[in-house]
Motif scaffolding. Sequence first.
Motif, PDB file in Angstrom:
ATOM      1  N   LEU A 213      -6.528  -3.942  -1.422  1.00  0.00           N
ATOM      2  CA  LEU A 213      -6.337  -4.973  -2.442  1.00  0.00           C
ATOM      3  C   LEU A 213      -7.586  -5.838  -2.547  1.00  0.00           C
ATOM      4  O   LEU A 213      -8.128  -6.273  -1.514  1.00  0.00           O
ATOM      5  N   PRO A 214      -8.079  -6.109  -3.783  1.00  0.00           N
ATOM      6  CA  PRO A 214      -9.249  -6.992  -3.955  1.00  0.00           C
ATOM      7  C   PRO A 214      -8.950  -8.407  -3.476  1.00  0.00           C
ATOM      8  O   PRO A 214      -7.791  -8.834  -3.394  1.00  0.00           O
ATOM      9  N   GLU A 215     -10.014  -9.124  -3.138  1.00  0.00           N
ATOM     10  CA  GLU A 215      -9.849 -10.506  -2.678  1.00  0.00           C
ATOM     11  C   GLU A 215      -9.364 -11.404  -3.807  1.00  0.00           C
ATOM     12  O   GLU A 215      -8.541 -12.295  -3.593  1.00  0.00           O
ATOM     13  N   HIS A 217      -7.246 -12.462  -6.943  1.00  0.00           N
ATOM     14  CA  HIS A 217      -5.924 -12.100  -7.481  1.00  0.00           C
ATOM     15  C   HIS A 217      -5.990 -12.012  -9.007  1.00  0.00           C
ATOM     16  O   HIS A 217      -5.402 -12.801  -9.726  1.00  0.00           O
ATOM     17  N   PHE A 221      -6.324  -6.705  -9.034  1.00  0.00           N
ATOM     18  CA  PHE A 221      -5.432  -6.910  -7.889  1.00  0.00           C
ATOM     19  C   PHE A 221      -4.013  -6.465  -8.260  1.00  0.00           C
ATOM     20  O   PHE A 221      -3.349  -5.755  -7.498  1.00  0.00           O
ATOM     21  N   SER A 224      -3.920  -2.649  -8.540  1.00  0.00           N
ATOM     22  CA  SER A 224      -3.919  -2.010  -7.217  1.00  0.00           C
ATOM     23  C   SER A 224      -2.565  -2.168  -6.546  1.00  0.00           C
ATOM     24  O   SER A 224      -2.031  -1.218  -5.958  1.00  0.00           O
ATOM     25  N   GLN A 225      -1.994  -3.372  -6.641  1.00  0.00           N
ATOM     26  CA  GLN A 225      -0.692  -3.621  -6.021  1.00  0.00           C
ATOM     27  C   GLN A 225       0.397  -2.780  -6.679  1.00  0.00           C
ATOM     28  O   GLN A 225       1.279  -2.228  -6.000  1.00  0.00           O
TER      29      GLN A 225
END
Length: 464
Positions: A213-215, A217, A221, A224-225
């Motif tokens: 997950l990217p930093e 949000h 993000f 990906s989630q």
Amino acid sequence: MRYFSFKNRIASAYILSTAILIGLIFGVLYLFVRVSVFSHLDEDLQLEVNRHSEALVVKDGVIALKNHEEWMEREHNTLGVDPVFVEFTNAQGEGIDKSPNLKTENLLLSDKHKDYEFYDSKLLNKRVRQVQLPIVDEANHLAGYLLVAVSLEGRMVVLDALSRIIWISYPLVLIALFFVARIIVGRSIRPINSIIETSNKITRDNLVSRIPLPENHDELFILSQTINDLLDRVEQVIEREKLFTSYASHEFRTPLAVLKGTLEVMIRKPRSDEEYRHKVNYCLREIDRLDLLIDQLLLLTRYESQKKTLTFKDFKLKEIVDISINRIRSEKQYSQIYTQNHIPESVTIYTDAYIFSTILDNILSNAFKYSKEEGKIDVSLKEYGDTLVLLVQDYGQGIAPQDLEHIFDDFYRANLAITSENKGFGLGLSIVKRLSLLLNIDVSIKSESQKGTIVSLTLHKSKS
């Protein structure tokens, strides 16, 4: 554009919008400088007009200088930096006098431009800024014109240099921004590369990989989630499929082998109608067991998906228990077993009726199955505030202590159950445990060999 990478497409779109914005900025900047230059030039030209107008006098309709010698000394004899050119004409535009720096040249009286209007012209093939204004006598009759011009060369050099700088720097800035944008976009879409790499790793035998997950949000993000959640669901589906296949291959062999063996025995030699009837009924019972096994396997492998289809309502607990008891007692072999339901009529629970009935059916089925002939089953209820404890007690074979810790395992059958005449698959209590988790029910079992078993279900009262 067909094979243009996503990173380059984003960078190009960014550069296109930036190019329009920078172009507008450069254009506005150039126009602002040009207007400012000409505005200051016109102000200087107006000052010259005022100064030379004060040096003129009209006598008998003829324009003359108040002090010709002084005026001539003040004017330049040669072209200098931004020199001022002055000429006086009569009403017909014929020259009367001019500044020495004009030498043999003359300023032209323009019919295309209005009086007092500033306009561009040429003198000795050089650009000048010029204005003309009428000179009138005391009777307000036109006596002639005052023509004043200022060289534009110095200022135009600056404007031309600015224009060249803009045209040269504009594409260079865009090219530099393009590569900077590619670097920034490359870092921004790094999660997409992670998605691609992770997707390439995922196979039917490898479903554990997940996208980092990217930093930030942001939308990536969320993407990906979402993909990780999708992978979780896919993994659960495939695991359930593997589980069902494993269960089926494990448990179908015995009933199918029994059916095959029975049918082979039937066709070896002619038999009486009674023998055929006996064997056919035996096969039908085995088929019923297979049908039950399939239902139990489906319940076991799909219990996770049941979470999304639960329908909670208020139900009378005694009524649900009675229905389950009557359903099981309808089987001939259990007709001699005595049951008592001590649950009060007024007690209601908030649950999913189908799932809860399935739990009760499996518990009561075991109670009937392992009770002694003409035995007894008690169903009672204890209340502790908002908590209800449903007790199902039989007085049959019971469960040995060493078997209790495994009683909820898939396909586990206690030793007494294996040696008894009752056939089972060891799935009933496994189903009870899993379905109880769906309804947030705590299930526990107490038992002693040859004394009986008590199954406890901890429930919650209806909210109403």
